[in-house]
Motif scaffolding. Sequence first.
Motif, mmCIF file in Angstrom:
data_model
loop_
_atom_site.group_PDB
_atom_site.id
_atom_site.type_symbol
_atom_site.label_atom_id
_atom_site.label_comp_id
_atom_site.label_asym_id
_atom_site.label_seq_id
_atom_site.Cartn_x
_atom_site.Cartn_y
_atom_site.Cartn_z
ATOM 1 N N GLU A 147 -28.240 -7.572 -0.761
ATOM 2 C CA GLU A 147 -27.639 -6.767 0.304
ATOM 3 C C GLU A 147 -26.737 -7.661 1.155
ATOM 4 N N LEU A 148 -25.925 -7.043 1.989
ATOM 5 C CA LEU A 148 -25.137 -7.790 2.957
ATOM 6 C C LEU A 148 -24.845 -6.892 4.153
ATOM 7 N N PRO A 149 -25.765 -6.846 5.124
ATOM 8 C CA PRO A 149 -25.540 -6.015 6.315
ATOM 9 C C PRO A 149 -24.274 -6.438 7.053
ATOM 10 N N THR A 150 -23.764 -5.538 7.851
ATOM 11 C CA THR A 150 -22.553 -5.822 8.621
ATOM 12 C C THR A 150 -22.867 -6.779 9.766
ATOM 13 N N PRO A 151 -21.840 -7.449 10.294
ATOM 14 C CA PRO A 151 -22.062 -8.316 11.457
ATOM 15 C C PRO A 151 -22.669 -7.548 12.643
ATOM 16 N N GLU A 152 -22.308 -6.276 12.794
ATOM 17 C CA GLU A 152 -22.874 -5.482 13.890
ATOM 18 C C GLU A 152 -24.380 -5.301 13.703
ATOM 19 N N GLN A 153 -24.794 -5.064 12.461
ATOM 20 C CA GLN A 153 -26.231 -4.923 12.197
ATOM 21 C C GLN A 153 -26.972 -6.220 12.493
ATOM 22 N N ILE A 154 -26.394 -7.334 12.081
ATOM 23 C CA ILE A 154 -27.041 -8.626 12.346
ATOM 24 C C ILE A 154 -27.077 -8.885 13.854
ATOM 25 N N GLY A 155 -26.022 -8.500 14.566
ATOM 26 C CA GLY A 155 -26.011 -8.677 16.022
ATOM 27 C C GLY A 155 -27.126 -7.878 16.684
ATOM 28 N N LEU A 156 -27.330 -6.639 16.213
ATOM 29 C CA LEU A 156 -28.416 -5.826 16.766
ATOM 30 C C LEU A 156 -29.779 -6.375 16.370
ATOM 31 N N LEU A 157 -29.889 -6.979 15.194
ATOM 32 C CA LEU A 157 -31.138 -7.616 14.789
ATOM 33 C C LEU A 157 -31.488 -8.758 15.743
ATOM 34 N N GLU A 158 -30.477 -9.482 16.171
ATOM 35 C CA GLU A 158 -30.698 -10.564 17.130
ATOM 36 C C GLU A 158 -31.150 -10.020 18.489
ATOM 37 N N VAL A 159 -30.607 -8.853 18.862
ATOM 38 C CA VAL A 159 -31.058 -8.195 20.104
ATOM 39 C C VAL A 159 -32.538 -7.846 19.988
ATOM 40 N N LEU A 160 -32.945 -7.303 18.850
ATOM 41 C CA LEU A 160 -34.360 -6.963 18.644
ATOM 42 C C LEU A 160 -35.230 -8.213 18.690
ATOM 43 N N ALA A 161 -34.729 -9.316 18.155
ATOM 44 C CA ALA A 161 -35.495 -10.565 18.192
ATOM 45 C C ALA A 161 -35.742 -11.003 19.631
ATOM 46 N N ARG A 162 -34.741 -10.811 20.484
ATOM 47 C CA ARG A 162 -34.935 -11.158 21.904
ATOM 48 C C ARG A 162 -35.983 -10.249 22.546
ATOM 49 N N GLN A 163 -36.022 -8.999 22.124
ATOM 50 C CA GLN A 163 -37.057 -8.092 22.635
ATOM 51 C C GLN A 163 -38.441 -8.530 22.179
ATOM 52 N N VAL A 164 -38.525 -9.011 20.947
ATOM 53 C CA VAL A 164 -39.804 -9.534 20.452
ATOM 54 C C VAL A 164 -40.249 -10.714 21.308
ATOM 55 N N VAL A 165 -39.313 -11.603 21.613
ATOM 56 C CA VAL A 165 -39.643 -12.767 22.451
ATOM 57 C C VAL A 165 -40.117 -12.316 23.824
ATOM 58 N N GLU A 166 -39.482 -11.290 24.393
ATOM 59 C CA GLU A 166 -39.909 -10.777 25.697
ATOM 60 C C GLU A 166 -41.358 -10.308 25.643
ATOM 61 N N LEU A 167 -41.724 -9.632 24.569
ATOM 62 C CA LEU A 167 -43.112 -9.177 24.425
ATOM 63 C C LEU A 167 -44.073 -10.358 24.340
ATOM 64 N N LEU A 168 -43.686 -11.375 23.583
ATOM 65 C CA LEU A 168 -44.550 -12.547 23.440
ATOM 66 C C LEU A 168 -44.623 -13.335 24.748
ATOM 67 N N GLU A 169 -43.520 -13.348 25.499
ATOM 68 C CA GLU A 169 -43.543 -13.981 26.828
ATOM 69 C C GLU A 169 -44.488 -13.220 27.755
ATOM 70 N N LEU A 170 -44.472 -11.893 27.646
ATOM 71 C CA LEU A 170 -45.390 -11.084 28.448
ATOM 72 C C LEU A 170 -46.833 -11.409 28.100
ATOM 73 N N GLN A 171 -47.105 -11.571 26.804
ATOM 74 C CA GLN A 171 -48.446 -11.969 26.377
ATOM 75 C C GLN A 171 -48.829 -13.310 27.003
ATOM 76 N N HIS A 172 -47.874 -14.236 27.006
ATOM 77 C CA HIS A 172 -48.133 -15.566 27.577
ATOM 78 C C HIS A 172 -48.473 -15.474 29.057
ATOM 79 N N ARG A 173 -47.673 -14.707 29.803
ATOM 80 C CA ARG A 173 -47.927 -14.572 31.238
ATOM 81 C C ARG A 173 -49.260 -13.877 31.502
#
Length: 408
Positions: A147-173
Amino acid sequence: MQMLTDRDAGRELGLKEYGLLPAAPGEIPELADERAQGTLDSLVRVAASLCGVPYSVVNIITADQQLQIAASGIDPGICSREDSMCATVFLNPGTTVVRDASHDPRFSANPFVTGEIADVRFYASVPLVTAGGLVLGSLCVFSGQAELPTPEQIGLLEVLARQVVELLELQHRTLQLDAALAELQRGNAMLAEFAGRVSHDLRSPLTTILGYVELAEDDPQIPPGNRFGEYLTLIRNGGERMLATLEDVLDYSRADGALNPERVSLLAVTAEAAQDLGVDLGLGSGILCEDAELFADRGQLRTLVQNLLANSLNYPDPRRQLEVTVTAGTCPRGVTIHVADNGKGIQPADRRRAVEPLVRLNRPGDGPGTGLGLATCRRIAQAHGGELSISESPGGGTTVSVLFPAEP
């Protein structure tokens, strides 16, 4: 035994602080908050759908394992770090996107690509990096087809990754707050134990002193009006205040001790508490109580009611005759008792402070006190798994409400 590098040792410590290490071999850690875990599961489903692939996972990379704490399209699993595709690239900056992993020298011999474990072709991985620079693992999506997703899809995947980090940061706090609360509770317990022990040790000699003062006051060789007699009166008054303070400290130290809950009558306990204060229930004292059954430690309940009645008796409104009512109401969580008076009342701004240990409001006309009564009541409520709240009585005054959970 495998020796950890300094970097891996530091990451292991960080993963432990984030609650992302398995509690036992073969276990996959979950977020402490079920709602946060549900959100994490939803994010990986969105990641797969967004990129138009069947699989997505959140991988935590430890010193020797890959732990899938959330997955879409497959069941979360564990594999060795050596077999992990993400372990190869997750410490590299930026997102890794591979159209066909079987043609990529980094992954072509990986068992997830060769068919030993799976037949991954398309693969994309975004490192999960905290604000402090700790790399926890990765959010990755993959497919058995090139497969080869579009750059826009990869950009949104990176946004989701930041949301995952926010959840894990919340767990840490959350874990940090839990640890701080546990340490505070341990410190409070030690302080209460120390205060109780000291108060107990001081009570005996003080009682002895007061006994001898009483004997001296009754000594016929000391004539009435003598200055020595005045000194004895001052000693007795000061000693009685000190003894009352010690009793309050002892009650406070015992408030969250071992409980022996049973079904008790609110009316019977209130009558006993009133007698301890030298009054009887009824119109004569202005203290009325309705009966109810609740599940509580009888001795602790008696201490709580006695403290609340004492507050009502000690802080009346001089403009009206004192009235105190003790009532109870049931709710799905248990039974709530209400002690309502028509006294001075407590201003809303002071109610939070009023339940703190050793806090006195020092209003004009207030009598002596230790500032431990309401604090003791709150500890008793918390020890039972309940809670205490303060509100204004209809027509003025204070209502203290205490929830006692239902019998298990």
